[in-house]
Design a protein around this motif. Structure first.
Motif, PDB file in Angstrom:
ATOM      1  N   SER A  44       6.706  -7.406 -14.969  1.00 24.82           N
ATOM      2  CA  SER A  44       6.283  -8.580 -14.193  1.00 24.82           C
ATOM      3  C   SER A  44       7.097  -8.758 -12.908  1.00 24.82           C
ATOM      4  N   GLY A  45       8.016  -7.862 -12.630  1.00 22.56           N
ATOM      5  CA  GLY A  45       8.826  -7.965 -11.425  1.00 22.56           C
ATOM      6  C   GLY A  45       8.079  -7.629 -10.146  1.00 22.56           C
ATOM      7  N   TYR A  46       6.863  -7.121 -10.265  1.00 25.68           N
ATOM      8  CA  TYR A  46       6.095  -6.754  -9.080  1.00 25.68           C
ATOM      9  C   TYR A  46       5.295  -7.940  -8.578  1.00 25.68           C
ATOM     10  N   LYS A  47       5.545  -8.334  -7.340  1.00 25.59           N
ATOM     11  CA  LYS A  47       4.750  -9.392  -6.719  1.00 25.59           C
ATOM     12  C   LYS A  47       3.460  -8.806  -6.156  1.00 25.59           C
ATOM     13  N   ASN A  48       3.573  -7.602  -5.611  1.00 29.03           N
ATOM     14  CA  ASN A  48       2.443  -6.877  -5.027  1.00 29.03           C
ATOM     15  C   ASN A  48       2.446  -5.461  -5.590  1.00 29.03           C
ATOM     16  N   ILE A  49       1.318  -5.026  -6.093  1.00 27.69           N
ATOM     17  CA  ILE A  49       1.219  -3.681  -6.659  1.00 27.69           C
ATOM     18  C   ILE A  49      -0.227  -3.199  -6.556  1.00 27.69           C
ATOM     19  N   MET A  50      -0.375  -1.913  -6.308  1.00 29.11           N
ATOM     20  CA  MET A  50      -1.708  -1.317  -6.289  1.00 29.11           C
ATOM     21  C   MET A  50      -1.741  -0.188  -7.306  1.00 29.11           C
ATOM     22  N   TYR A  51      -2.795  -0.183  -8.104  1.00 27.61           N
ATOM     23  CA  TYR A  51      -3.031   0.866  -9.091  1.00 27.61           C
ATOM     24  C   TYR A  51      -4.209   1.695  -8.607  1.00 27.61           C
ATOM     25  N   ILE A  52      -4.049   3.010  -8.611  1.00 28.28           N
ATOM     26  CA  ILE A  52      -5.114   3.912  -8.186  1.00 28.28           C
ATOM     27  C   ILE A  52      -5.420   4.850  -9.334  1.00 28.28           C
ATOM     28  N   THR A  53      -6.684   4.902  -9.714  1.00 26.81           N
ATOM     29  CA  THR A  53      -7.078   5.848 -10.749  1.00 26.81           C
ATOM     30  C   THR A  53      -7.726   7.054 -10.083  1.00 26.81           C
ATOM     31  N   ILE A  54      -7.288   8.224 -10.521  1.00 23.78           N
ATOM     32  CA  ILE A  54      -7.855   9.485 -10.037  1.00 23.78           C
ATOM     33  C   ILE A  54      -8.427  10.161 -11.267  1.00 23.78           C
ATOM     34  N   SER A  55      -9.725  10.131 -11.382  1.00 19.29           N
ATOM     35  CA  SER A  55     -10.405  10.659 -12.557  1.00 19.29           C
ATOM     36  C   SER A  55     -11.688  11.335 -12.095  1.00 19.29           C
ATOM     37  N   SER A  56     -12.775  11.114 -12.830  1.00 23.25           N
ATOM     38  CA  SER A  56     -14.054  11.652 -12.355  1.00 23.25           C
ATOM     39  C   SER A  56     -14.406  11.019 -11.019  1.00 23.25           C
ATOM     40  N   GLY A  57     -13.961   9.795 -10.821  1.00 24.60           N
ATOM     41  CA  GLY A  57     -14.074   9.090  -9.553  1.00 24.60           C
ATOM     42  C   GLY A  57     -12.693   8.606  -9.139  1.00 24.60           C
ATOM     43  N   ILE A  58     -12.635   7.814  -8.087  1.00 24.62           N
ATOM     44  CA  ILE A  58     -11.369   7.253  -7.618  1.00 24.62           C
ATOM     45  C   ILE A  58     -11.587   5.768  -7.373  1.00 24.62           C
ATOM     46  N   GLY A  59     -10.672   4.968  -7.862  1.00 23.49           N
ATOM     47  CA  GLY A  59     -10.780   3.527  -7.665  1.00 23.49           C
ATOM     48  C   GLY A  59      -9.411   2.905  -7.540  1.00 23.49           C
ATOM     49  N   GLY A  60      -9.388   1.611  -7.322  1.00 17.90           N
ATOM     50  CA  GLY A  60      -8.119   0.919  -7.180  1.00 17.90           C
ATOM     51  C   GLY A  60      -8.182  -0.504  -7.679  1.00 17.90           C
ATOM     52  N   GLY A  61      -7.049  -1.004  -8.074  1.00 13.82           N
ATOM     53  CA  GLY A  61      -6.865  -2.396  -8.456  1.00 13.82           C
ATOM     54  C   GLY A  61      -5.660  -2.921  -7.693  1.00 13.82           C
ATOM     55  N   LEU A  62      -5.674  -4.196  -7.355  1.00  7.71           N
ATOM     56  CA  LEU A  62      -4.667  -4.728  -6.447  1.00  7.71           C
ATOM     57  C   LEU A  62      -4.192  -6.107  -6.900  1.00  7.71           C
ATOM     58  N   ILE A  63      -2.887  -6.259  -6.980  1.00  3.83           N
ATOM     59  CA  ILE A  63      -2.277  -7.574  -7.201  1.00  3.83           C
ATOM     60  C   ILE A  63      -1.518  -7.923  -5.936  1.00  3.83           C
ATOM     61  N   LEU A  64      -1.844  -9.081  -5.370  1.00  2.00           N
ATOM     62  CA  LEU A  64      -1.155  -9.608  -4.197  1.00  2.00           C
ATOM     63  C   LEU A  64      -0.601 -10.978  -4.544  1.00  2.00           C
ATOM     64  N   ASN A  65       0.654 -11.194  -4.242  1.00  2.00           N
ATOM     65  CA  ASN A  65       1.307 -12.475  -4.539  1.00  2.00           C
ATOM     66  C   ASN A  65       1.097 -12.890  -5.998  1.00  2.00           C
ATOM     67  N   ASN A  66       1.265 -11.929  -6.885  1.00  2.00           N
ATOM     68  CA  ASN A  66       1.186 -12.139  -8.341  1.00  2.00           C
ATOM     69  C   ASN A  66      -0.197 -12.498  -8.865  1.00  2.00           C
ATOM     70  N   LYS A  67      -1.242 -12.269  -8.076  1.00  2.00           N
ATOM     71  CA  LYS A  67      -2.605 -12.567  -8.516  1.00  2.00           C
ATOM     72  C   LYS A  67      -3.502 -11.355  -8.294  1.00  2.00           C
ATOM     73  N   LEU A  68      -4.389 -11.118  -9.265  1.00  2.06           N
ATOM     74  CA  LEU A  68      -5.370 -10.055  -9.106  1.00  2.06           C
ATOM     75  C   LEU A  68      -6.243 -10.395  -7.914  1.00  2.06           C
ATOM     76  N   PHE A  69      -6.305  -9.488  -6.960  1.00  2.00           N
ATOM     77  CA  PHE A  69      -7.098  -9.714  -5.760  1.00  2.00           C
ATOM     78  C   PHE A  69      -8.399  -8.942  -5.892  1.00  2.00           C
TER      79      PHE A  69
END
Length: 181
Positions: A44-69
């Protein structure tokens, strides 16, 4: 689900199905948003973090200021469909030059299957591809993943995100992928 081009789904009422089947309120999110939430839950120490999945496709998830954006259309951080090569290779979404058309598992399989036996499936081709010492193959892989590195740099500069996590099936080859980033 309005549209999932990798699965060829359009206007699928999956939420309704689960609510009726299990008689319970249901919330659906994609794998990338679930991934970034899991990373946030894990540390939980991350205020901002981006997760990128590299699989059959490519996508991303983003938390900005501790909230899912999620963005206005619930598709923020969908890095796979950002254009990295104008007028480039055709993507499954219909656009040209998307990142996904260059370094997703499906794209690499499609591009390199002719280098190996026709009898090999996608996983076998990818295993041979990432184990290869062929200079031309490695130069092409490097070019593909440099496109991902470029987009990570853009997201970092644009949103002031310094923490990125990579996941998905292609990260079974992380030793080589990370070398190209």
């Amino acid at each position: 689900i309005i549209r999932a081009p990798n699965l060829k789904w359009n206007n699928l009422k999956l939420k309704n199905f689960f609510e009726e089947e299990f008689n319970s309120k249901t919330i659906l999110i994609n794998d990338c948003n679930a991934g970034v939430l899991a990373e946030k839950f894990e540390d939980s120490g991350y205020k901002n973090i981006m997760y990128i999945t590299i699989s059959s496709g490519i996508g991303g998830g983003l938390i900005l200021n501790n909230k899912l954006f999620l963005g206005d259309d619930f598709s923020s951080a969908e890095i796979g469909h950002l254009v990295v090569e104008p007028d480039g290779k055709k993507c499954v979404c219909g656009n040209r030059g998307c990142l996904q058309a260059y370094c997703s598992g499906k794209a690499l399989y499609s591009d390199f299957k002719k280098c190996f036996s026709d009898k090999l499936d996608e996983k076998q081709v990818l295993m041979k591809l990432f184990a290869s010492n062929d200079e031309l193959i490695n130069k092409n892989l490097e070019g593909s993943f440099k496109k991902l590195a470029h987009l990570i740099t853009i997201f970092s500069g644009l949103l002031d995100v310094k923490t990125f996590r990579l996941g998905g099936g292609m990260m079974n080859f992380d030793d080589k992928i990370l070398m190209y980033l």
